[in-house]
Design a protein around this motif. Structure first.
Motif, PDB file in Angstrom:
ATOM      1  N   ASN A 286      -8.523   1.333   1.762  1.00  0.00           N
ATOM      2  CA  ASN A 286      -9.803   1.806   2.281  1.00  0.00           C
ATOM      3  C   ASN A 286     -10.859   0.766   1.942  1.00  0.00           C
TER       4      ASN A 286
ATOM      5  N   VAL B 231       0.859  -1.184   0.000  1.00  0.00           N
ATOM      6  CA  VAL B 231       0.000   0.000   0.000  1.00  0.00           C
ATOM      7  C   VAL B 231       0.893   1.232   0.000  1.00  0.00           C
TER       8      VAL B 231
ATOM      9  N   MET C  38       0.208   4.457   0.670  1.00  0.00           N
ATOM     10  CA  MET C  38       0.023   5.336   1.816  1.00  0.00           C
ATOM     11  C   MET C  38       0.059   4.531   3.104  1.00  0.00           C
TER      12      MET C  38
ATOM     13  N   ASP D  30      -2.869   2.339  -3.953  1.00  0.00           N
ATOM     14  CA  ASP D  30      -2.549   3.696  -3.517  1.00  0.00           C
ATOM     15  C   ASP D  30      -2.917   3.918  -2.055  1.00  0.00           C
ATOM     16  N   GLU D  31      -4.113   3.491  -1.671  1.00  0.00           N
ATOM     17  CA  GLU D  31      -4.602   3.700  -0.309  1.00  0.00           C
ATOM     18  C   GLU D  31      -5.484   2.527   0.082  1.00  0.00           C
TER      19      GLU D  31
END
Length: 506
Positions: free
Chosen positions: A441, A387, A389, A438-439
């Motif tokens: 969530n 990941v 971030m 990227d993130e």
């Protein structure tokens, strides 16, 4: 047909695969085998460049896909046809995400609205003060919620969720110690509402509530099931029964009311984002030609290793602490789905089925099992998940070191290193794939899970097996029930001696 398929698999097996270094001499290697998808939760890169996939192998695999009617089977899956032929039902987990037969999508939306109403009532205090939920299930009814809660709700959860699956009372006791009966709900997750481990744990939870001073312990229970009548008969109020469709299999059920603890912890908006992330992968898998499809490419690579290069295992390493449970989740998804020895039409499978899926968390695993990956005698394809971030606010150096190690491992496995000292030589040419998010969530986690579901489905279709039944888990359970009931004569001497030694002789 069988002879033609056998010939095609023989063609794949006879291919002389170039080394990874030789494959990277092709100028467009990276652009061909690494693809970024812009998904609802952010960008995800699927990089299969450091695998042995190449044009010659793909051409054969596309022909096998055609011979096994992959495109038609994909249509049957999404349109809710009876693709689970051994159990005579559809497999409609994608309809839970809004991609499927219109009638099933409408039904799923209605059941989600019912769940949303209960979640919001709890958050608004209409069921009294609720600080904790003990979620009781096993298999897919527990692994999915546990993964999602651990990944997304380590901090700031609206309700603290404790997932219990093991019949070992130590697991349930640990949850009891973390909760107050006066402010705790119990979720009982069982498709049939008869699963021995789950119902035994549920009965103990009812006893704990009662002993803790709760006047109406059954009123604190939420049932998540495809058998609502059995839940009501057991004692759950019908307003607190959250059904899901019989056509949703256990290990694919997180998208249904089995996701209730996720919605309770994150809020329903978070659960809706999780669904949309999965739906985005559904649309990619359904609408993208096989040659450009990231799901199909991953399955093709899996088949290269199991069918042509003799690999018996596949390793998965998550370089993010929040994804600690992902390898466990994928073990069930892939090994219960594709660990079969017969084809969908009942013939003995004449080639390897699913590899053994295993793995861990980086960088811990580097100091435990990577010795074998780099210098052992087994060829083991590796998936890395990372990941971009970080999930913490500490010095960025932590995350830089983490990602550097992840990418360095893939590079080292491929390149290797020569040495005059054989003990310090690395052969290289060892494959890996990398998924970079990227993130992390709710939406990107949904995308990752849906990607692996469809990857498993493609491999199953290519091998001609049904990934949606799991009869292999039944025999041991049946014998255990015989023992519990005091029957089961005629065991082998070893088993009889073990039962006697444990004091549970039959």
């Amino acid at each position: 047909m069988a002879e033609a398929l056998s010939k095609l698999w023989g063609e794949l097996e006879s291919i002389e695969f170039p080394t990874l270094s030789e494959l990277f001499a092709v100028p467009d290697r990276l652009s061909r085998y690494a693809r970024d998808l812009e998904l609802p939760g952010g960008l995800i890169r699927f990089d299969w460049a450091k695998t042995h996939l190449f044009a010659d192998a793909e051409r054969v695999l596309v022909r096998i896909a055609a011979a096994q009617n992959l495109v038609e089977k994909r249509r049957q899956l999404f349109e809710g046809e009876t693709i689970n032929n051994t159990e005579g039902r559809a497999a409609e987990h994608t309809a839970q995400r809004g991609v499927g037969s219109p009638a099933s999508v409408v039904e799923a939306e209605a059941l989600h609205e019912r769940m949303q109403g209960l979640v919001e009532a709890i958050h608004e205090g209409l069921l009294g003060e609720v600080k904790s939920l003990i979620h009781i299930g096993i298999g897919g009814s527990a692994l999915g919620p546990a993964l999602a809660i651990d990944a997304l709700a380590r901090e700031g959860a609206k309700v603290a969720v404790h997932v219990v699956s093991n019949i070992d009372g130590c697991a349930l006791e640990a949850a009891f110690k973390a909760c107050d009966p006066a402010t705790t709900l119990i979720a009982v997750a069982s498709k049939t509402f008869t699963t021995t481990e789950t119902m035994t744990n549920a009965a103990s939870a009812i006893e704990w509530l009662s002993e803790g001073g709760v006047d109406d312990p059954y009123g604190r229970v939420i049932a998540l099931t495809a058998s609502p009548d059995k839940a009501v008969e057991w004692g759950v109020d019908d307003t607190r029964v959250l059904p899901f469709a019989e056509s949703v299999g256990g290990r694919y059920s997180l998208w249904s009311s089995i996701g209730f603890p996720v919605a309770l912890a994150l809020g329903f908006d978070g659960f809706a984002a999780f669904l949309e992330g999965g739906a985005a992968i559904d649309r990619h898998f359904l609408e993208t030609p096989l040659e450009e499809n990231v799901v199909v490419r991953a399955a093709f690579a899996d088949l290269v290793y199991t069918q042509a290069l003799g690999c018996q295992t596949r390793a998965v390493f998550a370089y993010d602490e929040r994804l600690t449970l992902l390898p466990d989740y994928l073990q069930q998804l892939e090994m219960e789905s594709n660990g079969k020895r017969v084809t969908a039409d009942g013939h003995l499978l004449d080639r390897p089925s699913a590899p053994v899926t295993w793995g861990g968390v980086g960088t811990d695993a580097q100091h435990a099992v990577f010795q074998l990956l780099h210098q052992g005698t087994h060829l083991i394809p590796v998936d890395f998940l990372a990941v971009k971030m970080p999930g913490h606010d500490l010095d960025p150096i932590h995350h830089k070191i983490l990602l550097s190690n992840c990418f360095a491992q893939g590079a080292a496995l491929m390149a290797g290193k020569a040495s005059d000292d054989p003990a310090r030589a690395y052969p290289g040419n060892r494959p890996s794939a990398t998924i970079l998010v990227d993130e992390l969530n709710a939406a990107t986690l949904g995308s990752l899970i849906a990607f692996h579901e469809h990857r498993t489905f493609v491999s199953a279709v290519m091998l001609g097996i049904n990934p949606f039944d799991q009869f292999g888990v039944e025999l041991g359970k049946a014998i255990a029930k015989q023992i519990d009931a005091g029957g089961g004569d005629g065991f082998d001497p070893s088993t009889e001696a073990l039962l006697a030694a444990a004091g549970i002789g039959v």
